[in-house]
Write a protein that holds these residues in place. Sequence first.
Motif, PDB file in Angstrom:
ATOM      1  N   ALA A  54      39.544  48.259 -65.294  1.00 14.47           N
ATOM      2  CA  ALA A  54      38.745  48.952 -64.282  1.00 14.47           C
ATOM      3  C   ALA A  54      37.409  49.381 -64.869  1.00 14.47           C
ATOM      4  O   ALA A  54      36.357  49.247 -64.228  1.00 14.47           O
ATOM      5  N   ASP A 108      36.709  55.213 -59.553  1.00 16.75           N
ATOM      6  CA  ASP A 108      37.574  54.567 -60.540  1.00 16.75           C
ATOM      7  C   ASP A 108      38.986  54.381 -59.981  1.00 16.75           C
ATOM      8  O   ASP A 108      39.605  53.333 -60.165  1.00 16.75           O
ATOM      9  N   ARG A 152      41.225  50.968 -59.586  1.00 15.20           N
ATOM     10  CA  ARG A 152      42.546  50.914 -60.217  1.00 15.20           C
ATOM     11  C   ARG A 152      43.624  50.533 -59.199  1.00 15.20           C
ATOM     12  O   ARG A 152      44.537  49.761 -59.504  1.00 15.20           O
TER      13      ARG A 152
END
Length: 205
Positions: A161, A136, A140
């Motif tokens: 995201a 993640d 991002r």
Amino acid sequence: MLPPTPPRYPARDATTVDRLMRAAAQAFAEKGFHATTTRDIASGAGLSPAGVYVHFGSKEELLFNLSRSGHQSALQMLRAAVEGLEAPTERLAAAMQQFSAWHAEQHQLAKVVQYEHQHLTPEHRAEVLGLRKDIDALVRQVLESGVAEGAFDVEDIGDTALALLSMAVDVARWYSPTIKRTPRQIGATNAALALRLVGARPTPA
């Protein structure tokens, strides 16, 4: 008096472990973790029912090894996909292309990785969730750099995201080798959709 001789456990054979993990991935993907028995896994690997316990202490340990190695593989692939690319549009397209294609090419493993990790012990789940956070964070970072350079029009980095990752992850749920679209084509479609989602514009010179 001599101390008792410690028990000898057979060393892990890489070939057998690989067969067990492949069989477990197939069984977990088709039946789910709870409905899969160690007998199912051993049979799929061409072993006796006791063969699983020679290499893994439990069915959960097998799931953990699959989940950890699958997440590590996906994270490594994502890092390689964006390495050396400077334009945020190129980085996002490459990440979505490869991440989506991976979920098709490795659809059985990916289905287990993405949908069965809730059955892990708290300790094992925490380690896997750490890898998911790393994935993640990479997406991002790509979005943040795109916004900073004026290439993306994104109001909420976190929500965007999540949407992008969900698009790629969902491939493992519906993909089948029998469909006409190839993993590469699926990746290209999702990469194009991702750029539209973030309102991609040419990076200013």
